[in-house]
Write a protein that holds these residues in place. Structure first.
Motif, PDB file in Angstrom:
ATOM      1  N   PRO A  30      15.598  10.643  11.354  1.00  0.00           N
ATOM      2  CA  PRO A  30      15.530  11.325  10.048  1.00  0.00           C
ATOM      3  C   PRO A  30      16.319  10.650   8.932  1.00  0.00           C
ATOM      4  CG  PRO A  30      15.890  12.925  11.786  1.00  0.00           C
ATOM      5  CD  PRO A  30      15.912  11.585  12.436  1.00  0.00           C
ATOM      6  N   THR A  31      17.498  10.117   9.193  1.00  0.00           N
ATOM      7  CA  THR A  31      18.222   9.448   8.103  1.00  0.00           C
ATOM      8  C   THR A  31      18.117   7.924   8.228  1.00  0.00           C
ATOM      9  OG1 THR A  31      20.465   9.253   9.034  1.00  0.00           O
ATOM     10  CG2 THR A  31      19.876  11.383   8.044  1.00  0.00           C
ATOM     11  N   GLY A  32      17.240   7.441   9.074  1.00  0.00           N
ATOM     12  CA  GLY A  32      16.943   6.019   9.127  1.00  0.00           C
ATOM     13  C   GLY A  32      17.834   5.183  10.027  1.00  0.00           C
ATOM     14  N   SER A  33      18.627   5.841  10.877  1.00  0.00           N
ATOM     15  CA  SER A  33      19.398   5.054  11.847  1.00  0.00           C
ATOM     16  C   SER A  33      19.615   5.846  13.131  1.00  0.00           C
ATOM     17  CB  SER A  33      20.763   4.623  11.285  1.00  0.00           C
ATOM     18  OG  SER A  33      21.722   5.645  11.472  1.00  0.00           O
ATOM     19  N   PHE A  34      20.085   5.120  14.163  1.00  0.00           N
ATOM     20  CA  PHE A  34      20.333   5.747  15.473  1.00  0.00           C
ATOM     21  C   PHE A  34      21.423   6.797  15.430  1.00  0.00           C
ATOM     22  CE2 PHE A  34      24.433   4.024  16.902  1.00  0.00           C
ATOM     23  CZ  PHE A  34      24.653   3.001  15.984  1.00  0.00           C
ATOM     24  N   LYS A  35      22.203   6.825  14.357  1.00  0.00           N
ATOM     25  CA  LYS A  35      23.358   7.734  14.316  1.00  0.00           C
ATOM     26  C   LYS A  35      22.942   9.196  14.460  1.00  0.00           C
ATOM     27  CE  LYS A  35      26.063   4.247  13.188  1.00  0.00           C
ATOM     28  NZ  LYS A  35      27.178   3.746  13.973  1.00  0.00           N
ATOM     29  N   ASP A  36      21.718   9.522  14.042  1.00  0.00           N
ATOM     30  CA  ASP A  36      21.282  10.922  14.059  1.00  0.00           C
ATOM     31  C   ASP A  36      21.271  11.512  15.476  1.00  0.00           C
ATOM     32  OD1 ASP A  36      20.923  10.623  11.354  1.00  0.00           O
ATOM     33  OD2 ASP A  36      18.756  10.345  11.484  1.00  0.00           O
ATOM     34  N   THR A  37      20.972  10.665  16.459  1.00  0.00           N
ATOM     35  CA  THR A  37      20.871  11.192  17.831  1.00  0.00           C
ATOM     36  C   THR A  37      22.227  11.680  18.339  1.00  0.00           C
ATOM     37  OG1 THR A  37      21.130   8.958  18.689  1.00  0.00           O
ATOM     38  CG2 THR A  37      18.876   9.793  18.499  1.00  0.00           C
ATOM     39  N   GLY A  38      23.291  11.027  17.897  1.00  0.00           N
ATOM     40  CA  GLY A  38      24.626  11.481  18.296  1.00  0.00           C
ATOM     41  C   GLY A  38      25.162  12.553  17.369  1.00  0.00           C
ATOM     42  N   MET A  39      24.766  12.444  16.097  1.00  0.00           N
ATOM     43  CA  MET A  39      25.325  13.361  15.110  1.00  0.00           C
ATOM     44  C   MET A  39      24.882  14.795  15.369  1.00  0.00           C
ATOM     45  SD  MET A  39      27.544  12.802  12.874  1.00  0.00           S
ATOM     46  CE  MET A  39      27.502  11.064  12.487  1.00  0.00           C
ATOM     47  N   THR A  40      23.644  14.987  15.831  1.00  0.00           N
ATOM     48  CA  THR A  40      23.174  16.350  16.077  1.00  0.00           C
ATOM     49  C   THR A  40      24.077  17.058  17.089  1.00  0.00           C
ATOM     50  OG1 THR A  40      21.291  17.704  16.733  1.00  0.00           O
ATOM     51  CG2 THR A  40      21.467  15.584  17.816  1.00  0.00           C
ATOM     52  N   VAL A  41      24.580  16.322  18.079  1.00  0.00           N
ATOM     53  CA  VAL A  41      25.434  16.948  19.097  1.00  0.00           C
ATOM     54  C   VAL A  41      26.845  17.174  18.541  1.00  0.00           C
ATOM     55  CG1 VAL A  41      26.436  16.719  21.402  1.00  0.00           C
ATOM     56  CG2 VAL A  41      24.107  15.910  20.974  1.00  0.00           C
ATOM     57  N   ALA A  42      27.443  16.116  17.981  1.00  0.00           N
ATOM     58  CA  ALA A  42      28.847  16.240  17.555  1.00  0.00           C
ATOM     59  C   ALA A  42      29.001  17.171  16.350  1.00  0.00           C
ATOM     60  CB  ALA A  42      29.411  14.852  17.248  1.00  0.00           C
ATOM     61  N   ALA A  43      28.039  17.146  15.429  1.00  0.00           N
ATOM     62  CA  ALA A  43      28.132  18.053  14.276  1.00  0.00           C
ATOM     63  C   ALA A  43      27.961  19.502  14.741  1.00  0.00           C
ATOM     64  CB  ALA A  43      27.072  17.694  13.237  1.00  0.00           C
ATOM     65  N   SER A  44      27.143  19.704  15.756  1.00  0.00           N
ATOM     66  CA  SER A  44      26.973  21.062  16.290  1.00  0.00           C
ATOM     67  C   SER A  44      28.264  21.551  16.939  1.00  0.00           C
ATOM     68  CB  SER A  44      25.833  21.099  17.314  1.00  0.00           C
ATOM     69  OG  SER A  44      24.622  20.689  16.712  1.00  0.00           O
ATOM     70  N   VAL A  45      28.980  20.642  17.597  1.00  0.00           N
ATOM     71  CA  VAL A  45      30.275  21.026  18.186  1.00  0.00           C
ATOM     72  C   VAL A  45      31.235  21.423  17.060  1.00  0.00           C
ATOM     73  CG1 VAL A  45      32.285  20.229  19.509  1.00  0.00           C
ATOM     74  CG2 VAL A  45      29.979  19.576  20.240  1.00  0.00           C
ATOM     75  N   ALA A  46      31.230  20.654  15.966  1.00  0.00           N
ATOM     76  CA  ALA A  46      32.109  20.976  14.828  1.00  0.00           C
ATOM     77  C   ALA A  46      31.815  22.380  14.317  1.00  0.00           C
ATOM     78  CB  ALA A  46      31.909  19.962  13.701  1.00  0.00           C
ATOM     79  N   ARG A  47      30.539  22.694  14.199  1.00  0.00           N
ATOM     80  CA  ARG A  47      30.178  24.029  13.695  1.00  0.00           C
ATOM     81  C   ARG A  47      30.586  25.107  14.703  1.00  0.00           C
ATOM     82  NH1 ARG A  47      24.584  25.962  10.976  1.00  0.00           N
ATOM     83  NH2 ARG A  47      23.629  25.849  13.014  1.00  0.00           N
ATOM     84  N   ARG A  48      30.332  24.841  15.984  1.00  0.00           N
ATOM     85  CA  ARG A  48      30.701  25.824  17.012  1.00  0.00           C
ATOM     86  C   ARG A  48      32.199  26.091  16.986  1.00  0.00           C
ATOM     87  NH1 ARG A  48      29.451  23.974  22.957  1.00  0.00           N
ATOM     88  NH2 ARG A  48      31.351  22.789  22.652  1.00  0.00           N
ATOM     89  N   GLU A  49      32.984  25.048  16.722  1.00  0.00           N
ATOM     90  CA  GLU A  49      34.445  25.221  16.724  1.00  0.00           C
ATOM     91  C   GLU A  49      34.963  25.760  15.391  1.00  0.00           C
ATOM     92  OE1 GLU A  49      36.456  21.820  18.369  1.00  0.00           O
ATOM     93  OE2 GLU A  49      35.297  21.960  20.227  1.00  0.00           O
ATOM     94  N   GLY A  50      34.071  26.010  14.470  1.00  0.00           N
ATOM     95  CA  GLY A  50      34.455  26.703  13.238  1.00  0.00           C
ATOM     96  C   GLY A  50      35.028  25.812  12.145  1.00  0.00           C
ATOM     97  N   PHE A  51      34.796  24.497  12.205  1.00  0.00           N
ATOM     98  CA  PHE A  51      35.335  23.608  11.161  1.00  0.00           C
ATOM     99  C   PHE A  51      34.564  23.773   9.854  1.00  0.00           C
ATOM    100  CE2 PHE A  51      37.235  21.603  14.796  1.00  0.00           C
ATOM    101  CZ  PHE A  51      38.434  21.130  14.304  1.00  0.00           C
ATOM    102  N   ARG A  52      35.299  23.762   8.728  1.00  0.00           N
ATOM    103  CA  ARG A  52      34.648  23.764   7.404  1.00  0.00           C
ATOM    104  C   ARG A  52      34.347  22.343   6.968  1.00  0.00           C
ATOM    105  NH1 ARG A  52      37.830  25.351   3.038  1.00  0.00           N
ATOM    106  NH2 ARG A  52      35.982  25.080   1.737  1.00  0.00           N
ATOM    107  N   TRP A  53      35.195  21.393   7.414  1.00  0.00           N
ATOM    108  CA  TRP A  53      35.074  20.003   6.967  1.00  0.00           C
ATOM    109  C   TRP A  53      34.852  19.064   8.159  1.00  0.00           C
ATOM    110  CZ3 TRP A  53      35.036  17.706   2.178  1.00  0.00           C
ATOM    111  CH2 TRP A  53      35.358  18.522   1.087  1.00  0.00           C
TER     112      TRP A  53
END
Ligand code: F0G
Length: 461
Positions: free
Chosen positions: A131-154
């Motif tokens: 979606p954003t034109g690089s392989f980073k998206d495949t990892g970002m979906t997991v790690a960003a979801s962890v950030a949200r689950r843990e309640g981070f604003r930033w």
């Protein structure tokens, strides 16, 4: 046993964080994702995979479940990462998962490059089609979801451009703010404009990537921001799915070689981990040789392997026009060394002119990629010459970023400006046949037809 019913929740596969050096296990990672005991990196392990038959995943059932999900309209099944969720950290509350339907990238045959390399079977897995034109998206979906689950604003990252573009997009989708640290003047405009559009607070620091990383490591210790660089092991878990998808596309026939570009060395570590885990789970029966290619001007891993066999990192001052991999002090070097050793892979370095040539050759297959991805093909040609890759063997290149990420490089290349005034100017003569500068004409039919005929007669000779 795994669950075949698509409407049922995924079984709760418990994963654990473990230090790669001292083996200490921890419940929750520190802000900088370093081991509390020894300071080294963490990895994610799945202790239940090795235990009783009841919790052991069944390889044939997994393959068929993953295939079935391709017909599903569930957002998680439409994601080429979460479709493989049995081998990822579990998310009992699926509402927390942020997905842009990442993954699902094509595996291309490469007829032109196959001929140039003198091989029979050469493929490219194009991670630039995310979606954003690089392989980073495949990892970002997991790690960003962890950030949200843990309640981070930033969330935050240091980046040569692609990580920041990806992080900013996933943060925006997940309702989080994002902070980007990039080296001033060293990030391509395509990537920079993505971070801006997705709403990141974007700081251009007067340093290189390694300097940005140093600053960010301090920031995350002092502020409640969640670090999304690839030292975050959840990123690597998502990136693993690239090769699971690849194996599906190859009908689970393991290729002889997989060739990956090396920068901060998270991706090569993730892909290696995936192959090793797939073998452990009985999904495949052999490992490919995973080789890592770096730009000669940003070659810490190549030097480390050649000069001390992978014992101690030799950091370098990095310089290359392949700005995505302009990294001299890679965080995940120990993980990458383990992958090279476990798969009998090789390392190679390629010059700036070799990168530019390989990029144009990949482009001539109608695919294209950004310069950092082209090191794979440049490196492959060297590995074939050395006899490390043999004519009858099958090879997969991992192309990591889209051609449009760095249009400036491509324009300079075709205009013949890329190496003007540099010490590579003479060597760059070999690029001439690949260069196609735009042609400025009067707006007449005759002028266009003359140009067409000229071009046609040249292609006949
Ligand atoms: N290819 C591209 C297109 C990249 O953007 C990167 C890394 C790499 C290869 C190397 O991958 O770091 O996992 O070894 N880009 C990072 C960034 C560093 O900030 O976007 P790696």
């Amino acid at each position: 046993m795994i669950d075949h019913n698509l409407s049922e929740p995924t079984p709760d596969q418990t994963s654990q964080l473990r230090c790669i050096s001292c083996g200490a296990e921890c419940e929750k990672a520190a802000q900088n994702f370093r081991c509390d005991a020894c300071g080294d990196l963490l990895e994610i392990v799945y202790p239940t995979w090795n235990t009783s038959a009841e919790t052991q995943l069944d390889a044939a059932a997994l393959k068929s479940l993953w295939l079935q999900r391709r017909a599903s309209r569930l957002s998680l099944d439409e994601s080429g990462v979460w479709r493989f969720r049995e081998v990822l950290p579990s998310f009992p509350d699926r509402q927390q998962i942020i997905t842009l339907r990442e993954g699902n990238t094509p595996l291309y045959e490469m007829p032109h490059c196959t001929r140039i390399a003198g091989l029979d079977q050469l493929y490219a897995k194009h991670q630039g089609m995310n979606p954003t034109g690089s392989f980073k998206d495949t990892g970002m979906t997991v790690a960003a979801s962890v950030a949200r689950r843990e309640g981070f604003r930033w969330v935050a990252c240091a980046s040569t451009g692609n990580t920041s573009a990806s992080m900013a997009a996933y943060a925006a989708r997940g309702g989080m703010r994002s902070l980007v640290l990039i080296p001033e003047g060293k990030v391509s405009w395509g990537k920079l404009s993505q971070a801006l559009d997705y709403g990141a607070v974007t700081c251009q620091l007067k340093t290189d990537f390694d300097g940005c990383m140093r600053v960010l490591n301090e920031v995350v210790q002092r502020m409640p921001v969640y670090l999304l660089n690839s030292v975050n092991p959840y990123r690597l878990e998502g990136q693993k799915t690239t090769v699971i998808e690849l194996m599906e596309q190859l009908d689970w026939q393991v290729p002889d070689h997989v060739i990956v570009p090396g920068g901060n060395l998270g991706n090569s570590s993730a892909l290696g981990k995936a192959f090793i885990e797939m073998k452990q789970l009985g999904l495949i029966s052999a490992l490919p040789k995973i080789s890592i290619i770096q730009a000669a001007g940003a070659n810490p891993l190549v030097r480390t392997m050649r000069e001390n066999g992978g014992e101690k990192l030799i950091a370098v001052k990095a310089e290359t026009a392949a700005s995505a991999i302009r990294i001299g002090n890679p965080a995940s070097w120990k993980k990458a060394v383990k992958v090279l050793q476990a798969t009998d892979g090789s390392v190679e370095q390629v010059s700036e002119v070799e990168i530019a040539l390989a990029k144009a050759e990949i482009g001539a297959d109608g695919i294209g990629c950004e310069p950092a991805s082209a090191v794979t093909f440049a490196g492959l040609k060297k590995l074939v010459k050395q006899g490390f890759v043999k004519v009858g063997e099958s090879v997969v290149l991992i192309l990591t970023g889209h051609l449009l990420k760095d249009p400036e490089f491509t324009l300079k290349f075709h205009r013949g400006d890329l190496f003007a005034g540099t010490e590579s100017e003479k060597e760059a003569d070999i690029l001439r046949p690949q260069q196609r500068a735009p042609i400025v004409l009067d707006a007449t039919v005759d002028a266009v037809i003359r140009t067409l005929k000229d071009a046609d007669s040249r292609s006949e000779t």
